[in-house]
Motif scaffolding. Structure first.
Motif, PDB file in Angstrom:
ATOM      1  N   SER A 163      38.351  34.709  35.116  1.00 53.09           N
ATOM      2  CA  SER A 163      38.600  35.304  33.797  1.00 53.09           C
ATOM      3  C   SER A 163      40.047  35.103  33.363  1.00 53.09           C
ATOM      4  CB  SER A 163      38.277  36.805  33.828  1.00 53.09           C
ATOM      5  OG  SER A 163      36.950  37.035  34.225  1.00 53.09           O
ATOM      6  N   HIS A 164      40.966  35.070  34.330  1.00 49.81           N
ATOM      7  CA  HIS A 164      42.376  34.918  33.992  1.00 49.81           C
ATOM      8  C   HIS A 164      42.696  33.531  33.432  1.00 49.81           C
ATOM      9  CE1 HIS A 164      43.721  38.775  35.650  1.00 49.81           C
ATOM     10  NE2 HIS A 164      42.875  38.572  36.644  1.00 49.81           N
ATOM     11  N   ILE A 165      41.811  32.558  33.641  1.00 47.15           N
ATOM     12  CA  ILE A 165      42.017  31.242  33.020  1.00 47.15           C
ATOM     13  C   ILE A 165      40.925  30.958  31.985  1.00 47.15           C
ATOM     14  CG2 ILE A 165      43.362  30.244  34.893  1.00 47.15           C
ATOM     15  CD1 ILE A 165      40.833  28.829  35.866  1.00 47.15           C
ATOM     16  N   GLU A 166      40.267  32.002  31.532  1.00 49.61           N
ATOM     17  CA  GLU A 166      39.325  31.913  30.414  1.00 49.61           C
ATOM     18  C   GLU A 166      39.707  32.932  29.347  1.00 49.61           C
ATOM     19  OE1 GLU A 166      35.410  32.279  32.086  1.00 49.61           O
ATOM     20  OE2 GLU A 166      35.544  30.341  33.110  1.00 49.61           O
ATOM     21  N   ASP A 167      41.013  33.091  29.171  1.00 53.63           N
ATOM     22  CA  ASP A 167      41.570  34.111  28.276  1.00 53.63           C
ATOM     23  C   ASP A 167      41.725  33.519  26.872  1.00 53.63           C
ATOM     24  OD1 ASP A 167      42.855  36.292  27.209  1.00 53.63           O
ATOM     25  OD2 ASP A 167      44.770  35.891  28.190  1.00 53.63           O
TER      26      ASP A 167
ATOM     27  N   ALA B 297      38.710  35.031  44.519  1.00 52.96           N
ATOM     28  CA  ALA B 297      39.269  33.957  45.358  1.00 52.96           C
ATOM     29  C   ALA B 297      39.386  32.699  44.508  1.00 52.96           C
ATOM     30  CB  ALA B 297      38.381  33.701  46.576  1.00 52.96           C
ATOM     31  N   PRO B 298      40.505  32.490  43.821  1.00 49.95           N
ATOM     32  CA  PRO B 298      40.611  31.334  42.923  1.00 49.95           C
ATOM     33  C   PRO B 298      40.506  29.994  43.643  1.00 49.95           C
ATOM     34  CG  PRO B 298      42.747  32.412  43.197  1.00 49.95           C
ATOM     35  CD  PRO B 298      41.718  33.318  43.804  1.00 49.95           C
TER      36      PRO B 298
ATOM     37  N   PRO C  39      46.382  38.473  38.122  1.00 54.99           N
ATOM     38  CA  PRO C  39      45.615  37.414  38.779  1.00 54.99           C
ATOM     39  C   PRO C  39      45.870  37.430  40.289  1.00 54.99           C
ATOM     40  CG  PRO C  39      46.861  36.565  36.902  1.00 54.99           C
ATOM     41  CD  PRO C  39      47.327  37.958  37.123  1.00 54.99           C
ATOM     42  N   PRO C  40      44.834  37.221  41.103  1.00 50.99           N
ATOM     43  CA  PRO C  40      43.452  36.867  40.739  1.00 50.99           C
ATOM     44  C   PRO C  40      42.503  38.063  40.738  1.00 50.99           C
ATOM     45  CG  PRO C  40      43.776  36.478  43.061  1.00 50.99           C
ATOM     46  CD  PRO C  40      45.086  37.041  42.550  1.00 50.99           C
TER      47      PRO C  40
END
Length: 972
Positions: free
Chosen positions: A171-175, A13-14, A87-88
């Protein structure tokens, strides 16, 4: 009963960035905190909703479980996510670590707030106390705090459970481009405060000595008590209450029912401004008082007085246009992964300082908070970067409203934590995440909260370096060609400073043209430097027998960049990852053990604070290339290197020069009349002990040539040239005769840049030699041979002539037009065993190549042959020395051979053939040869940075046509 934190699947849940987490602030809570670091009970589950059962093991906190004894090992990918879900969403196979331990709450904390601080958890943290949910946090590189006051009893014992979910919407914005790890990677603390407390402290300290301290106050009861006030002092100087914030006559909006604000001011006379060169710090103490004057809360800070502004196209610190000599830095250690200690971080910065770096970009997330304390103290400019990189799905996420909260949350929390550090001069919105509305929203928050610093973001700047509408105050491209940067600065259209966030990729034997970049930067208004990618080679120490990380117990298993027998430096694919990006994670200016690579010496010279600008009849011109200080912290001595007369030393007196000043110093030596080549070097060291360097630490070694070499002629001697049936030289000290070489073991730049693919297509790695003719020419013998590739033929002539004491070899190679960019043109041969030491006159002592040689002064140098090779993590061409005039290879009894070259040439002496290096992937697979493999190159291709960035410049390419070189071989 189902756990609500699990039932709601908050890891997908982003929109949910946290629950129950306290606001980030800059109040110092480290004093008096109880550390919860150590061994915790640990269970690794297959997914977040897997029941916790079975026996417990233990895990060390802080520490990634991927570096401990689990089956979930490190994985390396650069751009691609390690799973296919979009994502997400996260994969069904989602390792989840459950950490648990008892905590004893001190009885004296009765009536106080109790706060748990988790320094960092990757990637989602769920907190429970005695089985009850307390909170959630996302953002793997910033601390999360939770108020446990209602969950624990002072004087009692409670069980704290920290559940860490590895894969999530976050994780998708910590790639980011580094190893994927998981776990609790920074320290865990428990501390207490009075219910009446400092909620935040904001410090603004200008270079003119004006100090403003804004304080926010809250109370656990909600409504603030009457009569509280704030005081402070700066190194004993009392701070005054701002009249507009006088609590006795406060405006209504300054003290609400639940939030109080106070402002303190001071004017520091004769202030000592902070810069990276002069990191002057003052001690600030802020106290919150109850109505009776007793202290309810205290926060301590180190303050640096400085201004940061952009004026036109210049970034100014304290009104001066500075150069950014930067590096990108990850939190990394080869034994502990993402967990770094105070000593680790200090060693990182000390090393960088000694090699001339003055700036750090915290790629690509806020680093451990201790790093900023050290940057303040030691003197570094910091670009602080938010934990946002959505590389694999960048375009979709940049405008995805579901991720809006996450972008603003991560950027704002970074600013709130780090805003009081003078070292932080620029905020970065993240990295490689395209550009969208989410970035603009985060930028808007920063500009309102902290108007004292500029913003940068490469994803916005790439839309237009001069575009005023994008959310970047700095043009900060990645790997922009040098000619494009210069053209932009000269175009008349530049509106912002151009400082590349990444500009020289340090993968393997790399960083060619660094000197060309800095020559252009220093000569071109509008260019101010950049950040090399990156500091570390991210090699993880690995046991070869079972393929597992060594972990914390591996100290002593590596030295001087080489892993101990039975171990190696692991990179992508070495932990069984089927999908990986290989050695791309090994792209630093230091090896995994922090041993400097040769490029560090190049950088040290290019950033030299003292320069020699040329020889005049009355002496040598010396200049001060610093921004803010004189040369009083330095001492020096002169060194005269004579090609035929050894080395002379004399003391040097550095002039009293302010920044930018020059002076002429008289020549310290009278040159001998032998006509030989002569070079004058000023060896500059620290004059006294500094926080980052003891007295006598080398700082730079600028050099000028006083006299060029005189032409040398070899006297013709008597002797016989022995040639075998294949037209190859026979010599008692050579086990393999000199033959033509056009090939090198491809560097990472050669492989990833595509050059090695062309070389193989041409057949340069397997040229077929055929003898054409052998003829007597006067006293010598002429041998003509052809070397056939797949697409072309090279004609190679060698003329062997006896000279006094030895043999002269004159060579010529004619490259066809198809071979328009080869690795080298030269000779390669091998010697007998036992020649273990090399002495040479030329550039050194460290490795150098045609486009990376500014840091290797000309002089007399020597080393063991085994020390000449540079062990880049993936074996490749290395060990070269540029500009060599002559050298010897000798045994312990001083026997051996001596080689003199017709002009300064590229020479390489190691224990490995090019095919040895090409055939293996790690150094533990290499078997050194007993003799020396010697390359003498008439021309050698530059290194460039084409693994990720521009290739070398055209002037460093090896062109087709006729190449000639000559050398003499004598027996010692």
């Amino acid at each position: 009963m189902t756990d609500p934190l699990v039932a709601l699947r908050t890891w997908e849940a982003p929109e949910v960035t946290s629950w129950g987490r306290l606001p980030m602030n800059a109040v110092d809570r480290r004093s008096g905190a109880h550390s919860l670091d150590g061994d915790w009970r640990f269970r690794l589950l297959s997914a977040p909703d897997t029941p916790v059962g079975g026996p417990w093991s233990t895990a060390s906190v802080p520490g990634a479980w991927t570096m401990q004894d689990t089956d979930d090992l490190p994985r390396y990918l650069n751009v691609r996510m390690p799973y296919t879900e979009f994502p997400p969403l996260s994969p069904a196979d989602n390792p989840t670590g459950v950490y648990e331990r008892e905590i004893d709450v001190p009885a004296e904390w009765a009536g106080r707030r109790v706060v748990l601080q988790v320094g960092a958890a990757e990637s989602v943290l769920l907190v429970h106390v005695d089985g009850h949910p307390v909170g959630i946090s996302k953002d793997s590189h910033l601390a999360a705090e939770f108020d446990l006051s209602g969950s624990v009893r002072p004087g009692g014992r409670s069980v704290v459970r920290l559940t860490v979910v590895k894969w999530s919407d976050a994780s998708h914005i910590e790639d980011q481009d580094h190893w994927w790890h998981a776990g609790i990677t920074r320290s865990v603390l428990l501390y207490s405060t009075d219910p009446l407390r400092l909620a935040d402290v904001s410090v603004r300290a200008a270079r003119d000595g004006e100090l403003r301290v804004d304080c926010q106050v809250r109370d656990s009861g909600g409504a603030l008590p009457a009569g509280w006030y704030v005081s402070g002092d700066l190194d004993g100087l009392p701070l005054a209450q701002d009249a507009a914030f006088d609590l006795a006559n406060a405006e209504e909006e300054r003290v609400s029912a639940f939030l109080g604000e106070a402002r303190l001011r001071a004017r520091v006379p004769e202030v000592r401004p902070w810069t990276a060169e002069t990191p002057e710090l003052y001690g600030l103490t802020v106290r919150l008082h109850r109505a009776d004057g007793t202290v309810a809360d205290t926060s301590r800070h180190r303050v640096g007085f400085r201004d940061v502004r952009i004026v036109g196209r210049d970034l100014l610190v304290n009104g001066e246009r500075i150069f950014i000599r930067g590096v990108n830095r990850h939190d990394f250690h080869p034994l502990t992964g993402r967990t770094v200690s105070y000593d680790d971080m200090r060693a990182d910065l000390v090393l960088l300082k000694r090699f001339g770096f003055n700036a750090i970009r915290t790629a690509h997330y806020p680093n451990d908070p201790t790093l900023y304390d050290l940057a303040d103290e030691l003197g570094f400019y910091v670009v602080d970067e938010a934990d946002i990189e959505s590389h694999d799905h960048a375009h979709e996420i940049a405008d995805d409203p579901r991720y809006l909260n996450a972008f603003v949350d991560r950027v704002s929390r970074m600013v709130l934590r780090d805003k009081n550090h003078p070292s932080v001069i620029v905020w970065s919105l993240g990295n490689e995440s395209d550009y969208g509305a989410n970035h603009d929203a985060a930028a808007g928050w920063v500009r309102r909260h902290d108007p004292t610093r500029p913003l940068q973001y490469e994803g916005a700047a790439k839309l237009g370096w001069a575009d005023p509408e994008v959310a970047s105050d700095i043009a900060c491209p990645m790997y922009a060609p040098l000619e494009d940067c210069v053209a932009h600065a000269l175009s008349g259209r530049q509106t912002k400073p151009l400082i590349q966030c990444e500009y020289s990729h340090a993968m393997g034997n790399s960083n060619g043209t660094l000197a060309d970049h800095w020559a252009a930067i220093e000569a071109t208004p509008g260019l101010q430097g950049g950040f090399i990618w990156e500091f570390w080679d991210h090699g993880i120490l690995q046991r070869v027998n079972d393929g597992r990380p060594v972990g914390r117990g591996g100290a002593g298993l590596y030295d001087n960049a080489v892993a101990a027998p039975g171990h190696r430096w692991a990179y992508g694919g070495d932990f069984g990852e089927k999908d990986h990006d290989g050695a791309f994670v090994a792209d630093g200016v230091v090896f995994p053990d922090r041993t400097p690579k040769p490029v560090m010496y190049e950088h040290r010279e290019l950033s030299a604070p003292v320069r020699l600008q040329g020889v005049r009849p009355d002496g040598v011109t010396v200049s001060n290339h610093q921004h803010f200080r004189g040369l009083e912290w330095l001492t020096a001595e002169w060194e005269l290197s004579l090609a035929h007369g050894g080395t002379l030393i004399a003391p040097a007196e550095l002039p009293d020069l302010r920044p930018g000043g020059t002076a002429v110093l008289p020549l310290p030596f009278a040159l001998p009349r032998d006509g030989g080549e002569a070079w004058l070097t000023l060896r500059v060291t620290t004059a006294e002990d500094l926080p980052w360097a003891p007295r006598g630490t080398p700082v730079c070694a600028p050099q000028v040539r006083l006299r060029a070499a005189a032409p040398a002629e070899d006297a013709v001697g008597a002797g016989r040239v022995e040639i075998d049936a294949d037209g190859l030289l026979v010599h008692p000290l050579l086990t393999s005769a000199p033959v033509l070489s056009l090939w090198r073991a491809p560097t990472d730049n050669d492989e990833l840049g595509g050059t090695a693919l062309r070389w193989r297509a041409w057949g340069l790695d397997a040229l077929m030699r055929s003898l054409v003719s052998v003829r007597q020419e006067g006293d010598g013998v002429s041998v003509l041979a052809e070397y056939a590739g797949t697409t072309g033929v090279v004609r190679h002539r060698q003329v062997f002539t006896p000279v006094e004491g030895g043999l002269r070899i004159d060579e010529q190679a004619e490259l066809p037009t198809e071979f328009d960019d080869v690795a080298r043109v030269g000779s390669v041969f091998e010697t007998v065993a036992g020649l273990d030491r090399m002495e040479w006159f030329g550039q050194g002592p460290w490795e150098s190549y045609p486009d990376r040689s500014a840091g290797a002064p000309v002089g007399h140098h020597g080393a063991r042959v085994d020390e000449l090779f540079t062990p880049y993590l993936r074996p490749q061409e290395s060990g070269g020395r540029h500009g060599v005039r002559r050298f010897t290879l000798s045994a312990p009894d001083s026997t051996g051979l001596a080689i003199a070259l017709d002009e300064p040439r590229q020479v390489c002496v190691t224990r490995y053939r090019a095919e040895d290096l090409t055939a293996v992937t790690h150094h533990d697979e290499l078997v050194p040869r007993a003799g020396c493999v010697v390359h003498l190159d008439a021309a050698h291709r530059g290194l460039g940075t084409a693994s990720c960035g521009p290739d070398t410049l055209p002037s460093y390419l090896v062109a087709p046509g006729v190449h000639r070189w000559s050398w003499t071989l004598r027996v010692l």
